[in-house]
Design a protein around this motif. Sequence first.
Motif, PDB file in Angstrom:
ATOM      1  N   SER A  34       0.704  -0.992  -0.056  1.00 30.21           N
ATOM      2  CA  SER A  34       0.070  -0.004  -0.149  1.00 30.21           C
ATOM      3  C   SER A  34       0.816   1.202   0.117  1.00 30.21           C
ATOM      4  O   SER A  34       1.971   1.321   0.544  1.00 30.21           O
ATOM      5  N   PRO A  35       0.573   2.194  -0.961  1.00 31.12           N
ATOM      6  CA  PRO A  35       1.302   3.479  -0.688  1.00 31.12           C
ATOM      7  C   PRO A  35       1.286   4.264   0.544  1.00 31.12           C
ATOM      8  O   PRO A  35       0.340   4.400   1.158  1.00 31.12           O
ATOM      9  N   THR A  36       2.629   4.822   0.490  1.00 26.99           N
ATOM     10  CA  THR A  36       2.707   5.705   1.810  1.00 26.99           C
ATOM     11  C   THR A  36       2.118   7.054   1.557  1.00 26.99           C
ATOM     12  O   THR A  36       2.639   7.855   0.515  1.00 26.99           O
ATOM     13  N   VAL A  37       1.423   7.718   2.206  1.00 24.62           N
ATOM     14  CA  VAL A  37       0.916   9.089   2.075  1.00 24.62           C
ATOM     15  C   VAL A  37       1.859   9.982   2.637  1.00 24.62           C
ATOM     16  O   VAL A  37       2.166  10.161   3.900  1.00 24.62           O
ATOM     17  N   THR A  38       2.485  10.894   1.981  1.00 29.04           N
ATOM     18  CA  THR A  38       3.329  12.063   2.260  1.00 29.04           C
ATOM     19  C   THR A  38       2.554  13.149   2.618  1.00 29.04           C
ATOM     20  O   THR A  38       1.801  13.870   1.704  1.00 29.04           O
ATOM     21  N   ALA A  39       2.808  13.773   3.941  1.00 27.76           N
ATOM     22  CA  ALA A  39       1.921  15.028   4.120  1.00 27.76           C
ATOM     23  C   ALA A  39       2.608  16.200   3.103  1.00 27.76           C
ATOM     24  O   ALA A  39       3.605  16.458   2.925  1.00 27.76           O
ATOM     25  N   ALA A  40       1.513  16.998   2.904  1.00 30.46           N
ATOM     26  CA  ALA A  40       1.843  18.247   1.906  1.00 30.46           C
ATOM     27  C   ALA A  40       2.687  19.028   2.924  1.00 30.46           C
ATOM     28  O   ALA A  40       2.383  19.203   4.133  1.00 30.46           O
ATOM     29  N   PRO A  41       3.539  19.901   2.261  1.00 34.99           N
ATOM     30  CA  PRO A  41       4.411  20.960   2.735  1.00 34.99           C
ATOM     31  C   PRO A  41       3.640  22.194   3.442  1.00 34.99           C
ATOM     32  O   PRO A  41       2.602  22.588   2.920  1.00 34.99           O
ATOM     33  N   PRO A  42       4.058  22.542   4.723  1.00 33.22           N
ATOM     34  CA  PRO A  42       3.304  23.774   5.470  1.00 33.22           C
ATOM     35  C   PRO A  42       3.548  24.943   4.507  1.00 33.22           C
ATOM     36  O   PRO A  42       4.503  25.067   3.685  1.00 33.22           O
ATOM     37  N   GLY A  43       2.657  26.012   4.672  1.00 38.05           N
ATOM     38  CA  GLY A  43       2.905  27.131   4.278  1.00 38.05           C
ATOM     39  C   GLY A  43       4.191  28.018   4.649  1.00 38.05           C
ATOM     40  O   GLY A  43       4.611  27.795   5.501  1.00 38.05           O
ATOM     41  N   LYS A  44       4.502  29.013   3.884  1.00 41.25           N
ATOM     42  CA  LYS A  44       5.737  29.744   4.042  1.00 41.25           C
ATOM     43  C   LYS A  44       5.712  30.617   5.587  1.00 41.25           C
ATOM     44  O   LYS A  44       6.364  30.582   6.249  1.00 41.25           O
ATOM     45  N   TYR A  45       4.446  31.135   5.785  1.00 40.28           N
ATOM     46  CA  TYR A  45       4.096  31.899   6.908  1.00 40.28           C
ATOM     47  C   TYR A  45       3.448  31.215   8.088  1.00 40.28           C
ATOM     48  O   TYR A  45       2.549  30.458   7.902  1.00 40.28           O
ATOM     49  N   ARG A  46       4.227  31.348   9.468  1.00 41.02           N
ATOM     50  CA  ARG A  46       3.755  30.716  10.701  1.00 41.02           C
ATOM     51  C   ARG A  46       3.053  31.753  11.527  1.00 41.02           C
ATOM     52  O   ARG A  46       2.498  31.186  12.169  1.00 41.02           O
ATOM     53  N   THR A  47       3.332  32.980  11.437  1.00 42.80           N
ATOM     54  CA  THR A  47       2.904  34.041  12.125  1.00 42.80           C
ATOM     55  C   THR A  47       2.317  35.258  11.286  1.00 42.80           C
ATOM     56  O   THR A  47       2.431  35.144  10.008  1.00 42.80           O
ATOM     57  N   LEU A  48       1.824  36.187  11.865  1.00 40.64           N
ATOM     58  CA  LEU A  48       1.147  37.367  11.034  1.00 40.64           C
ATOM     59  C   LEU A  48       1.628  38.670  11.646  1.00 40.64           C
ATOM     60  O   LEU A  48       2.068  38.688  12.909  1.00 40.64           O
ATOM     61  N   PRO A  49       1.840  39.707  11.085  1.00 40.60           N
ATOM     62  CA  PRO A  49       2.499  40.901  11.600  1.00 40.60           C
ATOM     63  C   PRO A  49       1.440  41.585  12.436  1.00 40.60           C
ATOM     64  O   PRO A  49       0.314  41.216  12.521  1.00 40.60           O
ATOM     65  N   GLU A  50       1.895  42.587  13.416  1.00 43.14           N
ATOM     66  CA  GLU A  50       1.303  43.129  14.257  1.00 43.14           C
ATOM     67  C   GLU A  50       0.335  44.341  13.455  1.00 43.14           C
ATOM     68  O   GLU A  50       0.887  45.135  12.984  1.00 43.14           O
ATOM     69  N   SER A  51      -0.934  44.017  12.960  1.00 46.80           N
ATOM     70  CA  SER A  51      -1.696  44.745  12.019  1.00 46.80           C
ATOM     71  C   SER A  51      -1.474  46.241  12.447  1.00 46.80           C
ATOM     72  O   SER A  51      -1.458  47.091  11.361  1.00 46.80           O
ATOM     73  N   CYS A  52      -1.767  46.759  13.467  1.00 47.60           N
ATOM     74  CA  CYS A  52      -2.015  48.173  13.514  1.00 47.60           C
ATOM     75  C   CYS A  52      -0.473  48.915  13.577  1.00 47.60           C
ATOM     76  O   CYS A  52      -0.485  50.425  13.824  1.00 47.60           O
ATOM     77  N   ARG A  53       0.468  48.070  13.593  1.00 48.45           N
ATOM     78  CA  ARG A  53       1.689  48.867  13.258  1.00 48.45           C
ATOM     79  C   ARG A  53       2.209  48.395  11.931  1.00 48.45           C
ATOM     80  O   ARG A  53       3.591  48.453  11.664  1.00 48.45           O
ATOM     81  N   ALA A  54       1.634  47.773  11.206  1.00 48.22           N
ATOM     82  CA  ALA A  54       1.940  47.513   9.776  1.00 48.22           C
ATOM     83  C   ALA A  54       2.232  48.406   8.617  1.00 48.22           C
ATOM     84  O   ALA A  54       2.915  48.267   7.756  1.00 48.22           O
ATOM     85  N   VAL A  55       1.417  49.665   8.840  1.00 48.06           N
ATOM     86  CA  VAL A  55       1.528  50.539   8.022  1.00 48.06           C
ATOM     87  C   VAL A  55       2.509  51.857   8.825  1.00 48.06           C
ATOM     88  O   VAL A  55       2.073  52.224   9.768  1.00 48.06           O
TER      89      VAL A  55
END
Length: 270
Positions: A34-55
């Motif tokens: 039976s074939p082994t299922v390989t997990a799809a790669p995670p996304g590039k970003y693990r966190t988000l910027p502080e929105s009110c300081r992003a501008v």
Amino acid sequence: MAYVPGVALLAALVAGCSAGSDADDPDADSKPGSPTVTAAPPGKYRTLPESCRAVPRSTLKDLLPGAAELPEEQQEKVYEGTATVTYDTDRKVGCRWKSDAPDAARNLSIDFERVVSYDPSVSDDDRARDVYGRKQEAAALPAPGGVTPSETPDGSGSASPDGTPSGSPTGTSSATPSADPSASTIGPGEDLRPRLLDELGDAAFLDDALTRAGSAAQHRTVSVVFRTSNVIVTVEYTEQPARVTEVPDSKELQEKAQALARKLAETLSE
């Protein structure tokens, strides 16, 4: 004592059956080959910027001109913005700013959404692509040279005698991309209607809506939505003139909304 050997034999049989049982074997259901299922790669970003300081403050001053006329303490309050209520800042954050001036009120909002796929066979990027696709579909962007019902105040899609959609942004019938993808200036021949955008994240679109029906004062909202890897960013910039007869300028709002979106994209890529 004559029956003891029988008991011992029964115990041995039970032990043998238990040893051969696969109930506790995690690999019991797997079949050879039976074939082994390989997990799809995670996304590039693990966190988000502080929105009110992003501008940057300089950008806020340009987007919210009315704030400059306020006392310093009130200016600071405007520039600080108001964070969007969220229960998971690693998945979704946002911020809102509002400025009132004698000639017009301006509102700015930004939202960051980090998409995570809980299906090991689907990557975060693929999941984000689907989420972004639904947002683009909901915007109902017109086909080149076409008109959508949302471009008219009554939703009928009717056009004026000269063929220009009633209530739609002023612009030409064909888009002319800027030679410099990073430039925020919209050329004189560029289409100002809702459209896809080039050179912004992995995919992007712009929507432009003028609201007039049922409202004493018209207001225009320009939205720029883009995806970069597994993060989707939405910028909304609204102007409502003080005079009922005035119509907010599409070109100015679109230029500034796009310029901010590009800055946010650069911040994410750093």
